[in-house]
Design a protein around this motif. Structure first.
Motif, PDB file in Angstrom:
ATOM      1  N   ARG A   1       0.871   5.299   0.181  1.00 21.01           N
ATOM      2  CA  ARG A   1       0.051   6.461   0.520  1.00 21.01           C
ATOM      3  C   ARG A   1       0.832   7.714   0.154  1.00 21.01           C
ATOM      4  O   ARG A   1       1.979   7.862   0.548  1.00 21.01           O
ATOM      5  CB  ARG A   1      -0.275   6.475   2.005  1.00 21.01           C
ATOM      6  CG  ARG A   1      -1.119   5.298   2.403  1.00 21.01           C
ATOM      7  CD  ARG A   1      -1.335   5.277   3.894  1.00 21.01           C
ATOM      8  NE  ARG A   1      -1.880   3.997   4.268  1.00 21.01           N
ATOM      9  CZ  ARG A   1      -3.011   3.846   4.936  1.00 21.01           C
ATOM     10  NH1 ARG A   1      -3.672   4.894   5.327  1.00 21.01           N
ATOM     11  NH2 ARG A   1      -3.450   2.656   5.222  1.00 21.01           N
TER      12      ARG A   1
ATOM     13  N   LEU B   1      -5.121  13.638 -12.500  1.00 24.39           N
ATOM     14  CA  LEU B   1      -4.150  12.760 -11.843  1.00 24.39           C
ATOM     15  C   LEU B   1      -4.660  11.331 -11.914  1.00 24.39           C
ATOM     16  O   LEU B   1      -5.806  11.055 -11.583  1.00 24.39           O
ATOM     17  CB  LEU B   1      -3.962  13.171 -10.384  1.00 24.39           C
ATOM     18  CG  LEU B   1      -3.363  14.549 -10.147  1.00 24.39           C
ATOM     19  CD1 LEU B   1      -3.265  14.818  -8.662  1.00 24.39           C
ATOM     20  CD2 LEU B   1      -2.006  14.669 -10.804  1.00 24.39           C
ATOM     21  N   ASP B   2      -3.777  10.424 -12.320  1.00 22.12           N
ATOM     22  CA  ASP B   2      -4.182   9.034 -12.491  1.00 22.12           C
ATOM     23  C   ASP B   2      -3.131   8.118 -11.878  1.00 22.12           C
ATOM     24  O   ASP B   2      -1.985   8.120 -12.318  1.00 22.12           O
ATOM     25  CB  ASP B   2      -4.341   8.741 -13.975  1.00 22.12           C
ATOM     26  CG  ASP B   2      -4.958   7.392 -14.256  1.00 22.12           C
ATOM     27  OD1 ASP B   2      -5.031   6.554 -13.337  1.00 22.12           O
ATOM     28  OD2 ASP B   2      -5.357   7.175 -15.409  1.00 22.12           O
ATOM     29  N   PRO B   3      -3.510   7.325 -10.864  1.00 22.82           N
ATOM     30  CA  PRO B   3      -2.543   6.417 -10.241  1.00 22.82           C
ATOM     31  C   PRO B   3      -1.922   5.428 -11.225  1.00 22.82           C
ATOM     32  O   PRO B   3      -0.793   5.004 -11.047  1.00 22.82           O
ATOM     33  CB  PRO B   3      -3.373   5.672  -9.189  1.00 22.82           C
ATOM     34  CG  PRO B   3      -4.524   6.556  -8.914  1.00 22.82           C
ATOM     35  CD  PRO B   3      -4.800   7.292 -10.193  1.00 22.82           C
TER      36      PRO B   3
ATOM     37  N   ARG C   1       0.866  -1.181   0.000  1.00 24.53           N
ATOM     38  CA  ARG C   1       0.000   0.000   0.000  1.00 24.53           C
ATOM     39  C   ARG C   1       0.904   1.233   0.000  1.00 24.53           C
ATOM     40  O   ARG C   1       1.757   1.385   0.859  1.00 24.53           O
ATOM     41  CB  ARG C   1      -0.901   0.018   1.228  1.00 24.53           C
ATOM     42  CG  ARG C   1      -1.850   1.222   1.245  1.00 24.53           C
ATOM     43  CD  ARG C   1      -2.763   1.224   2.452  1.00 24.53           C
ATOM     44  NE  ARG C   1      -3.473  -0.035   2.605  1.00 24.53           N
ATOM     45  CZ  ARG C   1      -4.654  -0.318   2.040  1.00 24.53           C
ATOM     46  NH1 ARG C   1      -5.239   0.574   1.282  1.00 24.53           N
ATOM     47  NH2 ARG C   1      -5.236  -1.480   2.253  1.00 24.53           N
TER      48      ARG C   1
ATOM     49  N   ALA D   1      -6.899   1.147  -6.817  1.00 23.15           N
ATOM     50  CA  ALA D   1      -6.534   2.536  -6.547  1.00 23.15           C
ATOM     51  C   ALA D   1      -7.765   3.342  -6.188  1.00 23.15           C
ATOM     52  O   ALA D   1      -8.859   3.089  -6.679  1.00 23.15           O
ATOM     53  CB  ALA D   1      -5.846   3.162  -7.767  1.00 23.15           C
ATOM     54  N   SER D   2      -7.556   4.296  -5.333  1.00 20.91           N
ATOM     55  CA  SER D   2      -8.600   5.230  -4.951  1.00 20.91           C
ATOM     56  C   SER D   2      -7.907   6.557  -4.672  1.00 20.91           C
ATOM     57  O   SER D   2      -6.856   6.584  -4.039  1.00 20.91           O
ATOM     58  CB  SER D   2      -9.314   4.728  -3.694  1.00 20.91           C
ATOM     59  OG  SER D   2     -10.222   5.694  -3.245  1.00 20.91           O
ATOM     60  N   TRP D   3      -8.487   7.634  -5.135  1.00 14.09           N
ATOM     61  CA  TRP D   3      -7.889   8.926  -4.870  1.00 14.09           C
ATOM     62  C   TRP D   3      -8.965   9.995  -4.890  1.00 14.09           C
ATOM     63  O   TRP D   3     -10.035   9.805  -5.437  1.00 14.09           O
ATOM     64  CB  TRP D   3      -6.769   9.240  -5.867  1.00 14.09           C
ATOM     65  CG  TRP D   3      -7.182   9.481  -7.282  1.00 14.09           C
ATOM     66  CD1 TRP D   3      -7.272  10.690  -7.907  1.00 14.09           C
ATOM     67  CD2 TRP D   3      -7.547   8.513  -8.268  1.00 14.09           C
ATOM     68  NE1 TRP D   3      -7.674  10.529  -9.212  1.00 14.09           N
ATOM     69  CE2 TRP D   3      -7.846   9.208  -9.464  1.00 14.09           C
ATOM     70  CE3 TRP D   3      -7.659   7.133  -8.260  1.00 14.09           C
ATOM     71  CZ2 TRP D   3      -8.238   8.562 -10.623  1.00 14.09           C
ATOM     72  CZ3 TRP D   3      -8.057   6.492  -9.424  1.00 14.09           C
ATOM     73  CH2 TRP D   3      -8.335   7.202 -10.587  1.00 14.09           C
ATOM     74  N   SER D   4      -8.653  11.089  -4.254  1.00 14.75           N
ATOM     75  CA  SER D   4      -9.583  12.208  -4.221  1.00 14.75           C
ATOM     76  C   SER D   4      -8.771  13.490  -4.098  1.00 14.75           C
ATOM     77  O   SER D   4      -7.582  13.459  -3.803  1.00 14.75           O
ATOM     78  CB  SER D   4     -10.551  12.070  -3.045  1.00 14.75           C
ATOM     79  OG  SER D   4      -9.855  12.164  -1.833  1.00 14.75           O
ATOM     80  N   SER D   5      -9.434  14.594  -4.319  1.00 14.78           N
ATOM     81  CA  SER D   5      -8.780  15.886  -4.121  1.00 14.78           C
ATOM     82  C   SER D   5      -9.823  16.855  -3.571  1.00 14.78           C
ATOM     83  O   SER D   5     -11.018  16.680  -3.783  1.00 14.78           O
ATOM     84  CB  SER D   5      -8.182  16.405  -5.429  1.00 14.78           C
ATOM     85  OG  SER D   5      -9.184  16.581  -6.399  1.00 14.78           O
TER      86      SER D   5
ATOM     87  N   ALA E   1      -8.556  15.961  -9.850  1.00 17.53           N
ATOM     88  CA  ALA E   1      -8.790  14.523  -9.669  1.00 17.53           C
ATOM     89  C   ALA E   1      -8.950  13.812 -11.013  1.00 17.53           C
ATOM     90  O   ALA E   1      -8.550  12.653 -11.155  1.00 17.53           O
ATOM     91  CB  ALA E   1     -10.020  14.288  -8.791  1.00 17.53           C
TER      92      ALA E   1
ATOM     93  N   ASP F   1       0.465  11.981   0.037  1.00 13.89           N
ATOM     94  CA  ASP F   1      -0.294  13.166   0.417  1.00 13.89           C
ATOM     95  C   ASP F   1       0.432  14.352  -0.189  1.00 13.89           C
ATOM     96  O   ASP F   1       1.603  14.583   0.110  1.00 13.89           O
ATOM     97  CB  ASP F   1      -0.363  13.265   1.945  1.00 13.89           C
ATOM     98  CG  ASP F   1      -1.404  14.250   2.412  1.00 13.89           C
ATOM     99  OD1 ASP F   1      -1.410  14.546   3.620  1.00 13.89           O
ATOM    100  OD2 ASP F   1      -2.199  14.728   1.599  1.00 13.89           O
TER     101      ASP F   1
END
Length: 129
Positions: A42, A93-95, A40, A110-114, A90, A44
């Motif tokens: 992370r 940006l792409d993981p 995992r 993948a999970s992401w937010s802004s 968001a 920020d």
């Protein structure tokens, strides 16, 4: 125990001995090296929004260029990024892009937010956040 002829081109039976060279990470973390196949990560980040219109235009271009996206979803996404630059970021940006060139890994999930945020460059970050 190895036989007297071991290492001279003669075969040992399977029951003899299995030798394994451990990497330095296995020596330090033997359970993790053998058991875990997933890592995992992370991240920020705080991005400074220098031109909201430019970000929104770039997000619109990505949304309209996505041939897989259904038309209704495309309209909703375009409306969302027009109202919120953080939403536009968001979309940009792409993981998958972050790990595409990393050898030996495949993105499993993948999970992401802004979100818009207050930021004080003088404030130190707590590594536990």
């Amino acid at each position: 125990m190895l036989g007297a002829h071991a290492g001279r081109g003669e075969e040992l039976s399977e029951a003899a001995v299995t030798l394994r060279v451990m990497s330095s990470s296995e020596e330090m973390y033997p359970i993790a090296a053998e058991a875990a196949r997933h890592v995992r990560v992370r991240v920020d980040m705080v991005l400074e929004l220098t031109d909201a219109d430019e970000v929104i235009r770039a997000a619109w271009a990505r949304i309209h260029g996505d041939e897989q996206m259904p038309e209704l979803e495309r309209r909703q996404a375009a409306d969302a990024v027009a109202q919120d630059p953080a939403e536009a970021i968001a979309y940009l940006l792409d993981p998958v892009d972050l790990v595409a060139e990393v050898p030996g890994v495949e993105l499993a999930q993948a999970s992401w937010s802004s979100e818009l945020a207050e930021y004080d460059p003088e404030e130190t970050w707590d590594s536990d956040d």
